[in-house]
Motif scaffolding. Structure first.
Motif, mmCIF file in Angstrom:
data_model
loop_
_atom_site.group_PDB
_atom_site.id
_atom_site.type_symbol
_atom_site.label_atom_id
_atom_site.label_comp_id
_atom_site.label_asym_id
_atom_site.label_seq_id
_atom_site.Cartn_x
_atom_site.Cartn_y
_atom_site.Cartn_z
ATOM 1 N N VAL A 109 0.848 -1.196 0.000
ATOM 2 C CA VAL A 109 0.000 0.000 0.000
ATOM 3 C C VAL A 109 0.881 1.243 0.000
ATOM 4 O O VAL A 109 0.623 2.209 -0.730
ATOM 5 N N VAL A 160 0.882 4.399 -2.551
ATOM 6 C CA VAL A 160 0.641 5.778 -2.110
ATOM 7 C C VAL A 160 1.815 6.683 -2.488
ATOM 8 O O VAL A 160 1.627 7.818 -2.954
ATOM 9 N N ILE A 172 0.242 6.079 7.233
ATOM 10 C CA ILE A 172 0.285 4.681 6.807
ATOM 11 C C ILE A 172 1.555 4.008 7.323
ATOM 12 O O ILE A 172 1.532 2.823 7.695
ATOM 13 N N GLU A 219 -9.406 3.428 -4.527
ATOM 14 C CA GLU A 219 -10.551 3.766 -3.674
ATOM 15 C C GLU A 219 -11.127 2.507 -3.024
ATOM 16 O O GLU A 219 -11.416 2.474 -1.825
ATOM 17 N N CYS A 224 -8.835 1.228 -0.281
ATOM 18 C CA CYS A 224 -8.949 2.031 0.939
ATOM 19 C C CYS A 224 -10.158 1.619 1.768
ATOM 20 O O CYS A 224 -10.088 1.530 2.997
ATOM 21 N N ARG A 225 -11.280 1.355 1.105
ATOM 22 C CA ARG A 225 -12.483 0.932 1.847
ATOM 23 C C ARG A 225 -12.282 -0.440 2.476
ATOM 24 O O ARG A 225 -12.716 -0.682 3.604
ATOM 25 N N SER A 281 -10.019 0.010 5.542
ATOM 26 C CA SER A 281 -10.742 0.705 6.597
ATOM 27 C C SER A 281 -11.729 -0.216 7.303
ATOM 28 O O SER A 281 -11.769 -0.285 8.543
ATOM 29 N N TRP A 314 -7.571 3.048 10.636
ATOM 30 C CA TRP A 314 -8.458 3.281 9.484
ATOM 31 C C TRP A 314 -8.548 4.761 9.120
ATOM 32 O O TRP A 314 -9.021 5.108 8.054
ATOM 33 N N TYR A 334 -7.078 6.079 5.612
ATOM 34 C CA TYR A 334 -7.806 5.606 4.435
ATOM 35 C C TYR A 334 -9.162 6.313 4.325
ATOM 36 O O TYR A 334 -9.557 6.732 3.230
ATOM 37 N N ASP A 335 -9.842 6.466 5.469
ATOM 38 C CA ASP A 335 -11.077 7.246 5.468
ATOM 39 C C ASP A 335 -10.787 8.694 5.089
ATOM 40 O O ASP A 335 -11.566 9.339 4.365
ATOM 41 N N TRP A 356 -8.382 9.828 3.168
ATOM 42 C CA TRP A 356 -8.132 9.946 1.723
ATOM 43 C C TRP A 356 -9.446 9.898 0.957
ATOM 44 O O TRP A 356 -9.650 10.675 0.009
#
Length: 227
Positions: free
Chosen positions: A31, A35, A49, A112, A115-116, A119, A159, A162-163, A165
């Motif tokens: 990850v 990023v 991160i 995207e 990330c979810r 999270s 989390w 990620y939330d 972003w």
């Protein structure tokens, strides 16, 4: 009989956790790669991160020391017991190891989605730690309680990046079906895989630690005392 049941349960619990913590920090390395390629100037996100990665590594080492204190190795569990493994397999239709990092970097929708997934996985972990801290079999083990209290303190920050972003880039929150998948994976482990492993006397122990072949810099971590 009760003592055997408790030992077996905690043995499996620790083995599943140490697998997931190792899978966690090694996956976050990928990850971070994505990023840093997508947003090299977003130092805040990268730092958050990196902290997540360091915490996952720290948690792995704490479980490793818990096993060492008992003079035994974890049981041999695999990706079928990994929450993030199962989530990625369902959402991306491939394993974490098969995931094309470059494709995730190049495709905003893929990043995207990732990330979810991360999270939701971290939020699930936080809820589960809350349950375990009240579990009578876990409360019997003072060292394990200390480990879970450290995880409980660390988890909420995991989390957040990620939330953050997703919100900063106008992306949507997880839909009901994504939350349902998260719930299914957790239930599958709790009500199917854990009982099967518990009742299977043929489950072997690992012969080496999961991080045995990692370079020294990847294994660096600050870990609280478990004494």
């Amino acid at each position: 009989m009760l003592a055997w049941f408790r030992r077996r349960y905690l043995d499996l619990l620790g083995s599943i956790y140490i697998y997931n913590e190792h899978r966690g920090y090694t996956s976050i390395d990928r990850v971070l790669e994505a990023v840093k390629a997508r947003a090299p100037d977003d130092h805040g996100l990268i730092a958050a991160i990196e902290k997540h990665r360091a915490d996952e590594r720290k948690h792995y080492v704490m479980f490793k020391r818990w096993f060492e204190l008992q003079g035994k190795m974890p049981l041999q569990v695999d990706r079928t017991c990994g929450h993030i493994d199962r989530f990625v397999e369902i959402m991306f239709r491939r394993t974490i190891d098969e995931l094309d990092t470059q494709a995730v970097i190049d495709d905003d929708a893929q990043f995207e989605k990732l990330c979810r997934v991360i999270s939701l996985t971290e939020q699930r972990g936080y809820k589960q730690v809350d349950v375990l801290l009240r579990h009578p079999l876990v409360r019997h083990d003072k060292v394990l309680m200390k480990i879970f209290r450290v995880i409980e303190k660390d988890e909420p920050s995991h989390w957040a990046p990620y939330d953050g972003w997703l919100k900063a880039n106008g992306k949507r929150d997880p839909r009901w079906w994504e939350r349902a998948i998260d719930g299914f994976i957790h239930s599958e482990l709790l009500f199917l895989k854990l009982p099967v492993l518990f009742l299977n006397p043929g489950v072997k122990r690992r012969t080496e630690w999961a991080d045995a072949r990692e370079p020294a810099e990847a294994r660096a971590s600050a870990v609280p005392s478990l004494a």
